[in-house]
Write an enzyme that holds these catalytic residues in place. Structure first.
Site, PDB file in Angstrom:
ATOM      1  N   GLU A 102       0.826  -1.220   0.000  1.00 60.24           N
ATOM      2  CA  GLU A 102       0.000   0.000   0.000  1.00 60.24           C
ATOM      3  C   GLU A 102       0.856   1.264   0.000  1.00 60.24           C
ATOM      4  OE1 GLU A 102      -2.736  -0.633   3.322  1.00 60.24           O
ATOM      5  OE2 GLU A 102      -4.092  -1.718   1.993  1.00 60.24           O
ATOM      6  N   ASP A 155      -8.214  -9.309   3.780  1.00 59.44           N
ATOM      7  CA  ASP A 155      -7.977  -8.211   4.712  1.00 59.44           C
ATOM      8  C   ASP A 155      -9.027  -8.127   5.816  1.00 59.44           C
ATOM      9  OD1 ASP A 155      -7.046  -5.973   5.907  1.00 59.44           O
ATOM     10  OD2 ASP A 155      -7.577  -4.578   4.325  1.00 59.44           O
ATOM     11  N   GLU A 175     -12.522  -2.698  12.131  1.00 63.92           N
ATOM     12  CA  GLU A 175     -12.504  -1.936  10.878  1.00 63.92           C
ATOM     13  C   GLU A 175     -13.631  -2.347   9.948  1.00 63.92           C
ATOM     14  OE1 GLU A 175      -8.818  -2.207   8.687  1.00 63.92           O
ATOM     15  OE2 GLU A 175      -9.678  -1.277   6.898  1.00 63.92           O
TER      16      GLU A 175
HETATM   17  O1  GCW Z   1      -6.919  -3.217   6.344  1.00 68.83           O
HETATM   18  C1  GCW Z   1      -6.093  -2.330   5.691  1.00 68.83           C
HETATM   19  C2  GCW Z   1      -6.464  -1.020   6.274  1.00 68.83           C
HETATM   20  C3  GCW Z   1      -5.321  -0.032   6.310  1.00 68.83           C
HETATM   21  C4  GCW Z   1      -4.144  -0.726   6.983  1.00 68.83           C
HETATM   22  C5  GCW Z   1      -3.760  -1.925   6.147  1.00 68.83           C
HETATM   23  C6  GCW Z   1      -2.626  -2.737   6.778  1.00 68.83           C
HETATM   24  C7  GCW Z   1      -2.468   0.181   8.425  1.00 68.83           C
HETATM   25  O2  GCW Z   1      -7.554  -0.512   5.575  1.00 68.83           O
HETATM   26  O3  GCW Z   1      -5.758   1.084   7.035  1.00 68.83           O
HETATM   27  O4  GCW Z   1      -3.059   0.140   7.162  1.00 68.83           O
HETATM   28  O5  GCW Z   1      -4.839  -2.799   6.035  1.00 68.83           O
HETATM   29  O6  GCW Z   1      -2.929  -3.696   7.462  1.00 68.83           O
HETATM   30  O7  GCW Z   1      -1.483  -2.414   6.586  1.00 68.83           O
END
Ligand code: GCW
Length: 669
Positions: free
Chosen positions: A268, A341, A369
């Site tokens: 990311e 995720d 989340e």
């Molecule tokens: O789940 C996603 C989240 C991001 C997060 C990323 C990760 C810290 O939306 O906010 O960043 O994973 O785990 O690195």
């Protein structure tokens, strides 16, 4: 402020505030007016805490704390302990002071849960040596995906001003056996390693140390450039290696028991070794070499996926599995429980079991989340236990959990979300504990031991995760959230130019034929990443467990499910059941009014109103949207929609990725 003064404030805080039921006391709410006899020959900060905890709260036989060095205690390791009744006394034994502290909390837990204590003969040893919280806390005080206010760490005040909550935090962790904390976001600022910041980190580490809690830091791979002024962060470059070596030396001169680094690299947008055509192993090993002389470790995250054609669910495996056996022995690869995720339900990540020559640790997400933030009750122990149903606990090295803790008075936003922090600690100590057992002991300590309360609430909590899955994403649906904040449903979300794998349609693949992501051999073949026997089960639409059906298959709307219903009907029933279950959680809570203080009763009730509201919103949004593809009618038992699709499509919540919406922001019924 001196330490003693601080401790008195903390302890007075818990006594004086006994009537203010604001959730701040977590599960540590025992009456502290006892004055038990506690023998302990030695003194140390840790033993003093253990002694104080027992003498203030223990109402049983005289107790003694004893350090042992016999084989029986040595077999329990550095943190294990025994609790035994002998000759009218209770003896708590361990080879270490931390072990004795854990024993003290265990004893008090037995008292608070009204366990039978006539003859105790307890031997405990944690299954994992590393039981770690991951804070996604930013230097500016925001918390990425945190829904309980701002960060607990007041960076602008540290190291001079010490909030009493730092010690209260360490104490809460020690009481459930959590022994490590990564205090900053994995999207790490290079400044985390500045000398000025390290002095602040040292102040926290000094407070945490007597509670057996070690500090770790998330680090930015490009720190040598950003902070050190070098022109590269290439892990094979000598200057870069020297920079990390010096930095690590500086850290340990301040924090001798520093735990190590957590790294999100080439994920990311974060920098990493791949920027220099090096592998994740080369990057991790470079840091591991610097930490090795001090006993530090590297936790290297496997959460990687690039905007390629390859199914996102396959990418971590594709990138990391070839590196099996290439990591140094003080590297642990940290893998999210599922391959995508932290969705409300995912199959386990196929990296577990595949990387046989690399220590792996699981990363769970305690913060919700994707599970209704701190508005929804979703007790997560059943979800984590589901993971352990596939991955044997002894095949992994450690457990990490992304915390749900912030500076809200009640720590976690939702009072009942404290149970997830608690359950994480208990499962990291012993993953074979049952979800119900953990819920029960948490409820007893946090509210009351009245069976009329504990019975129904244990059930409500244990059922809550499935309820959320049903009203959000049943049958293996995943990632159909609103863009960015991940709160509400937006299966239709379309952002021109956005990465396809950040959009819901990538995951649900709804079309006039059916619904779901084909990951079988006719599709992305992600099933092949699992061991053969399981791959076979997942691969066939007939044998794939229905809870994962739309994760692995694109299923025709009229496909006949095990119940005899079509997929469309089944989907409708699941959403409907989810809504009913959300209402039933609320009803259970309403019936608990006589057993609960008004303050927490109202606070939880209010959040449950939102949960029920959101269950309607999710059901209506998803069913009305998917109906535009299935063109089939709702079964008559399914509650009529309260919202209209056209209206719902206009909803844009005014929140960022670290806020929890309030009722007035939500679509109005
Ligand atoms: O789940 C996603 C989240 C991001 C997060 C990323 C990760 C810290 O939306 O906010 O960043 O994973 O785990 O690195």
């Amino acid at each position: 402020m001196t330490r003693n003064l601080l401790i008195s404030i903390l302890f007075c805080g818990s006594v004086c505030m006994a009537s203010a039921e604001d959730g701040s006391r977590l599960w540590l709410r025992q009456d502290t007016t006892a004055s038990a006899t506690v023998d302990c020959m030695l003194q140390s900060p840790t033993l003093d805490i253990a002694r104080n905890e027992i003498s203030r709260a223990w109402r049983g036989k005289p107790a003694s704390l004893q350090l042992f060095s016999d084989p029986a205690h040595e077999a329990l390791g550095k943190e294990g302990y025994t609790i035994r009744t002998e000759n009218g006394r209770i003896t708590l034994g361990s080879v270490s002071e931390t072990g004795l502290l854990y024993a003290a909390y265990h004893l008090l837990r037995l008292q608070a849960t009204e366990a039978d204590m006539t003859r105790l003969d307890i031997r405990e040893k944690p299954v994992y040596d590393l039981r770690i919280l991951n804070h996604w806390d930013n230097p500016d005080g925001t918390v990425e995906r945190g829904y309980a206010g701002h960060s607990l760490w007041k960076w602008e005040e540290l190291p001079d001003r010490i909030s009493p909550r730092y010690e209260a935090y360490a104490r809460a962790n020690a009481s459930i056996g959590i022994n490590g904390t990564v205090i900053n976001n994995v999207n790490a600022s290079p400044q985390a390693l500045s000398t000025e910041n390290l002095k602040k980190v040292k102040a926290l580490a000094d407070i945490f140390r007597p509670y057996g809690l070690r500090v770790y830091l998330s680090v930015n791979f490009a720190s040598p450039i950003q902070l050190g002024g070098l022109d590269t962060a290439d892990p094979l470059d000598k200057k870069v290696q020297a920079w990390w070596k010096d930095k690590v030396h500086e850290i340990y001169s301040l924090i001798p028991d520093f735990g190590g680094f957590l790294v999100k690299a080439n994920s990311e947008g974060q920098p990493g070794p791949c920027d220099y055509q090096r592998t994740h192993a080369e990057g991790a090993n470079m840091m591991a070499r610097a930490l090795k002389p001090y006993g530090g470790i590297v936790m290297w995250r496997a959460f990687v996926y690039s905007p390629t054609d390859s199914d996102r669910a396959k990418q971590a495996y594709l990138e990391f599995n070839p590196l099996d056996g290439k990591f140094l022995d003080n590297v642990i690869v940290q893998v999210k429980n599922g391959p995508v995720d932290f969705q409300p339900r995912e199959p386990y990540s196929p990296l577990f079991g595949a990387m046989k020559h690399t220590p792996l640790m699981v990363e769970f997400q305690i913060t919700q989340e994707y599970l209704g933030h701190s508005n929804h009750l979703a007790y997560l122990a059943p979800m984590w236990k589901e993971f352990f149903g596939y991955v044997r606990p002894n095949t992994i090295r450690a457990m990490a959990g992304v915390t749900n803790i912030g500076d809200d008075t009640n720590w976690c936003g939702h009072d009942l979300a404290q149970a997830n922090w608690y359950a994480f600690g208990r499962l990291a100590w012993n993953p074979s504990l049952a979800s119900e057992e953990i819920a029960r002991e948490w409820l007893q300590q946090t509210f009351t031991t009245a069976p009329e309360f504990v019975g129904p609430m244990t059930k409500a909590m244990t059922d809550s995760h499935e309820a959320v899955v049903n009203y959000m994403m049943p049958l293996g649906l995943h990632h159909i959230f609103a863009w960015n904040h991940h709160y509400g449903p937006e299966p239709w979300c379309m952002i021109p130019g956005a990465r396809p794998d950040w959009l819901p349609s990538y995951y649900h693949q709804a079309d006039k034929e059916g619904l779901g992501f084909d990951r079988s051999h006719t599709g992305s073949n992600a099933v092949a990443q699992y061991p053969d026997s399981l791959a076979k089960v997942f691969d066939s639409i007939d044998t794939c467990p229905e809870k994962f059906l739309l994760w692995f298959h694109h299923v025709p709307w009229k496909h006949q499910m095990k119940s005899g219903h079509t997929l469309w009907e089944e989907l409708c029933y699941h959403y409907n059941d989810g809504l009913k279950a959300a209402r039933s959680l609320h009803d259970t809570w309403t019936a608990m009014k006589p057993y609960v203080d008004d303050e927490r009763y109202q606070a939880i009730s209010h959040r449950m109103d939102i949960q029920v509201h959101d269950a309607i919103w999710w059901k209506d949004a998803c069913l009305l949207y998917f109906q535009t593809f299935s063109k089939m009618k709702f079964p008559k038992e399914v509650e009529k929609p309260s919202f209209r699709l056209k209206e719902l499509k206009k909803v844009k919540l005014p929140i960022t990725n670290y806020e929890c919406p309030t009722m007035d922001m939500l679509p109005q019924l």
